[in-house]
Design a protein around this motif. Structure first.
Motif, mmCIF file in Angstrom:
data_model
loop_
_atom_site.group_PDB
_atom_site.id
_atom_site.type_symbol
_atom_site.label_atom_id
_atom_site.label_comp_id
_atom_site.label_asym_id
_atom_site.label_seq_id
_atom_site.Cartn_x
_atom_site.Cartn_y
_atom_site.Cartn_z
ATOM 1 N N MET A 1 0.845 -1.202 0.000
ATOM 2 C CA MET A 1 0.000 0.000 0.000
ATOM 3 C C MET A 1 0.882 1.255 0.000
ATOM 4 S SD MET A 1 -3.288 1.092 2.116
ATOM 5 C CE MET A 1 -2.981 0.118 3.543
ATOM 6 N N ASN A 2 0.541 2.185 -0.882
ATOM 7 C CA ASN A 2 1.334 3.421 -0.945
ATOM 8 C C ASN A 2 0.694 4.527 -0.106
ATOM 9 O OD1 ASN A 2 -0.501 5.103 -2.716
ATOM 10 N ND2 ASN A 2 -0.240 3.304 -4.010
ATOM 11 N N ILE A 3 1.457 5.627 0.021
ATOM 12 C CA ILE A 3 1.047 6.714 0.919
ATOM 13 C C ILE A 3 -0.247 7.393 0.439
ATOM 14 C CG2 ILE A 3 2.579 8.400 -0.216
ATOM 15 C CD1 ILE A 3 1.862 8.241 3.556
ATOM 16 N N PHE A 4 -0.441 7.448 -0.906
ATOM 17 C CA PHE A 4 -1.646 8.114 -1.431
ATOM 18 C C PHE A 4 -2.899 7.307 -1.106
ATOM 19 C CE2 PHE A 4 1.867 9.164 -4.394
ATOM 20 C CZ PHE A 4 1.990 10.489 -4.039
ATOM 21 N N ARG A 5 -2.771 5.987 -1.271
ATOM 22 C CA ARG A 5 -3.888 5.105 -0.962
ATOM 23 C C ARG A 5 -4.248 5.200 0.522
ATOM 24 N NH1 ARG A 5 -5.525 -0.441 -1.006
ATOM 25 N NH2 ARG A 5 -7.153 -0.399 0.571
ATOM 26 N N LEU A 6 -3.227 5.147 1.380
ATOM 27 C CA LEU A 6 -3.482 5.210 2.822
ATOM 28 C C LEU A 6 -4.101 6.563 3.199
ATOM 29 C CD1 LEU A 6 -3.154 3.745 5.547
ATOM 30 C CD2 LEU A 6 -0.958 4.907 5.801
ATOM 31 N N ALA A 7 -3.534 7.640 2.638
ATOM 32 C CA ALA A 7 -4.070 8.975 2.915
ATOM 33 C C ALA A 7 -5.512 9.075 2.417
ATOM 34 C CB ALA A 7 -3.201 10.035 2.257
ATOM 35 N N GLY A 8 -5.787 8.470 1.257
ATOM 36 C CA GLY A 8 -7.144 8.474 0.716
ATOM 37 C C GLY A 8 -8.118 7.759 1.638
ATOM 38 N N ASP A 9 -7.722 6.582 2.081
ATOM 39 C CA ASP A 9 -8.591 5.819 2.988
ATOM 40 C C ASP A 9 -8.818 6.561 4.300
ATOM 41 O OD1 ASP A 9 -8.848 3.815 1.171
ATOM 42 O OD2 ASP A 9 -7.476 2.416 2.154
ATOM 43 N N MET A 10 -7.750 7.186 4.814
ATOM 44 C CA MET A 10 -7.870 7.900 6.083
ATOM 45 C C MET A 10 -8.766 9.136 5.927
ATOM 46 S SD MET A 10 -6.455 6.129 8.312
ATOM 47 C CE MET A 10 -6.618 4.579 7.452
ATOM 48 N N THR A 11 -8.675 9.791 4.760
ATOM 49 C CA THR A 11 -9.537 10.944 4.495
ATOM 50 C C THR A 11 -10.996 10.497 4.399
ATOM 51 O OG1 THR A 11 -7.694 11.749 3.174
ATOM 52 C CG2 THR A 11 -9.717 12.987 3.043
ATOM 53 N N HIS A 12 -11.205 9.343 3.761
ATOM 54 C CA HIS A 12 -12.552 8.786 3.662
ATOM 55 C C HIS A 12 -13.093 8.483 5.062
ATOM 56 C CE1 HIS A 12 -15.317 5.592 1.573
ATOM 57 N NE2 HIS A 12 -15.980 6.611 2.059
ATOM 58 N N LEU A 13 -12.236 7.864 5.877
ATOM 59 C CA LEU A 13 -12.612 7.538 7.251
ATOM 60 C C LEU A 13 -12.936 8.813 8.035
ATOM 61 C CD1 LEU A 13 -12.776 4.998 9.030
ATOM 62 C CD2 LEU A 13 -10.415 5.420 9.723
ATOM 63 N N ALA A 14 -12.093 9.837 7.844
ATOM 64 C CA ALA A 14 -12.308 11.107 8.540
ATOM 65 C C ALA A 14 -13.647 11.729 8.138
ATOM 66 C CB ALA A 14 -11.159 12.065 8.229
ATOM 67 N N SER A 15 -14.007 11.627 6.840
ATOM 68 C CA SER A 15 -15.273 12.213 6.391
ATOM 69 C C SER A 15 -16.447 11.541 7.096
ATOM 70 C CB SER A 15 -15.410 12.087 4.866
ATOM 71 O OG SER A 15 -15.715 10.756 4.478
ATOM 72 N N VAL A 16 -16.371 10.213 7.216
ATOM 73 C CA VAL A 16 -17.435 9.473 7.889
ATOM 74 C C VAL A 16 -17.503 9.867 9.372
ATOM 75 C CG1 VAL A 16 -18.174 7.163 8.593
ATOM 76 C CG2 VAL A 16 -17.339 7.540 6.279
ATOM 77 N N LEU A 17 -16.323 10.015 10.002
ATOM 78 C CA LEU A 17 -16.294 10.384 11.411
ATOM 79 C C LEU A 17 -16.861 11.786 11.634
ATOM 80 C CD1 LEU A 17 -12.853 8.911 12.580
ATOM 81 C CD2 LEU A 17 -15.153 8.037 13.023
ATOM 82 N N VAL A 18 -16.533 12.707 10.722
ATOM 83 C CA VAL A 18 -17.060 14.067 10.837
ATOM 84 C C VAL A 18 -18.594 14.039 10.760
ATOM 85 C CG1 VAL A 18 -17.284 16.256 9.569
ATOM 86 C CG2 VAL A 18 -15.026 15.307 10.026
ATOM 87 N N LEU A 19 -19.113 13.248 9.825
ATOM 88 C CA LEU A 19 -20.561 13.161 9.668
ATOM 89 C C LEU A 19 -21.213 12.505 10.892
ATOM 90 C CD1 LEU A 19 -23.019 13.691 8.005
ATOM 91 C CD2 LEU A 19 -22.574 11.637 6.683
ATOM 92 N N LEU A 20 -20.584 11.449 11.399
ATOM 93 C CA LEU A 20 -21.129 10.783 12.582
ATOM 94 C C LEU A 20 -21.064 11.697 13.802
ATOM 95 C CD1 LEU A 20 -19.911 7.091 12.272
ATOM 96 C CD2 LEU A 20 -22.272 7.880 12.411
ATOM 97 N N LEU A 21 -20.001 12.489 13.884
ATOM 98 C CA LEU A 21 -19.847 13.449 14.979
ATOM 99 C C LEU A 21 -21.005 14.445 14.966
ATOM 100 C CD1 LEU A 21 -17.735 14.750 17.118
ATOM 101 C CD2 LEU A 21 -17.249 16.318 15.254
ATOM 102 N N LYS A 22 -21.285 14.958 13.768
ATOM 103 C CA LYS A 22 -22.377 15.922 13.613
ATOM 104 C C LYS A 22 -23.708 15.277 14.014
ATOM 105 C CE LYS A 22 -24.763 18.238 9.798
ATOM 106 N NZ LYS A 22 -24.939 19.679 10.019
ATOM 107 N N ILE A 23 -23.954 14.087 13.502
ATOM 108 C CA ILE A 23 -25.231 13.430 13.751
ATOM 109 C C ILE A 23 -25.355 12.937 15.191
ATOM 110 C CG2 ILE A 23 -26.611 11.383 13.176
ATOM 111 C CD1 ILE A 23 -25.760 11.720 10.294
ATOM 112 N N HIS A 24 -24.308 12.288 15.688
ATOM 113 C CA HIS A 24 -24.389 11.657 16.999
ATOM 114 C C HIS A 24 -24.276 12.672 18.147
ATOM 115 C CE1 HIS A 24 -24.103 8.230 19.725
ATOM 116 N NE2 HIS A 24 -23.262 8.978 20.414
ATOM 117 N N THR A 25 -23.359 13.632 18.005
ATOM 118 C CA THR A 25 -23.104 14.567 19.094
ATOM 119 C C THR A 25 -24.045 15.759 19.070
ATOM 120 O OG1 THR A 25 -20.809 13.937 18.792
ATOM 121 C CG2 THR A 25 -21.230 15.728 20.324
#
Lengths: 215, 10
Positions: A1-25
């Protein structure tokens, strides 16, 4: 796995967390398109059909479970949670599912790498993911007030797609026979859909003013 | 040619 792929996945994960934060909190889904969230749930359900039969890595399996679980729980929150559903902007979120789902299904039946149920569903999920953001972008344009978390959410989703393109470019030059036309073209279209949003996002950031998309 | 199901991306 390269750095772009990992950064992409982490950004995707962050987007989901931001949305869950908004909805849940904050218990609010103001400015969030239920249509887009339902399309994402469908994207992951049709793409990860092989989650328990085709093992790639521990990382992949965990990420797939996270994306599936978060997509369905977000839909559940917006539809069923008594506080969250009140903040749902139903009147402006009017994009019709079948305008998006049907063409993607037909395209997947016509253009695919192999005519088997799983491969056609996998291809369908790629086409669907490419355009699933459209109801959200339409809603943003209709909403005069885009709050910070919603803006960050869409920005992170777009960044994730842009990083995946860099990942493909990297893999193309470093791995033998790495060619995936269907994935690349749908991924490119998906990223281009964010171009307009990115423009106004950076404008608002540079000028330090509230994000607002022109009608 | 790599089978699409063996695609290792998310």
């Amino acid at each position: 796995m390269n750095i772009f792929r990992l950064a992409g996945d982490m950004t995707h994960l962050a987007s989901v967390l931001v949305l869950l934060l908004k909805i849940h909190t904050i218990k609010s889904c103001a400015g969030i398109s239920l249509k887009t969230q339902e399309l994402y749930a469908l994207v992951f359900a049709s793409r990860y059909l092989d989650i328990f039969t085709h093992y790639v890595s521990f990382y992949n399996t965990v990420m797939k479970l996270i994306f599936l679980g978060s997509a369905f729980s977000i839909v559940w929150y917006i539809r069923r949670h008594k506080l969250v559903r009140r903040s749902y902007d139903k009147d402006h979120d009017t994009f019709r599912h079948y305008f998006i789902v049907l063409p993607c299904l037909i395209l997947a039946l016509l253009i695919h790498e192999k005519f088997t149920f799983r491969v056609v569903m996998w291809t369908f999920s790629l086409y669907l993911e490419a355009v699933a953001i459209l109801p959200q972008l339409v809603l943003l344009q209709r909403t005069r007030n885009i709050d910070n978390l919603t803006g960050q959410y869409v920005f992170l989703l777009g960044a994730y797609r842009a990083l995946y393109i860099l990942n493909w470019v990297y893999r193309y030059f470093t791995e033998p026979h790495y060619v995936h036309w269907i994935t690349w073209i749908s991924g490119l279209i998906q990223t281009l859909l964010y171009a307009d949003f990115f423009y106004y996002y950076f404008q608002s950031w540079k000028n330090n003013v509230k994000l607002e998309l022109p009608a | 040619k790599e089978h699409p199901q063996s695609h290792d991306e998310l």
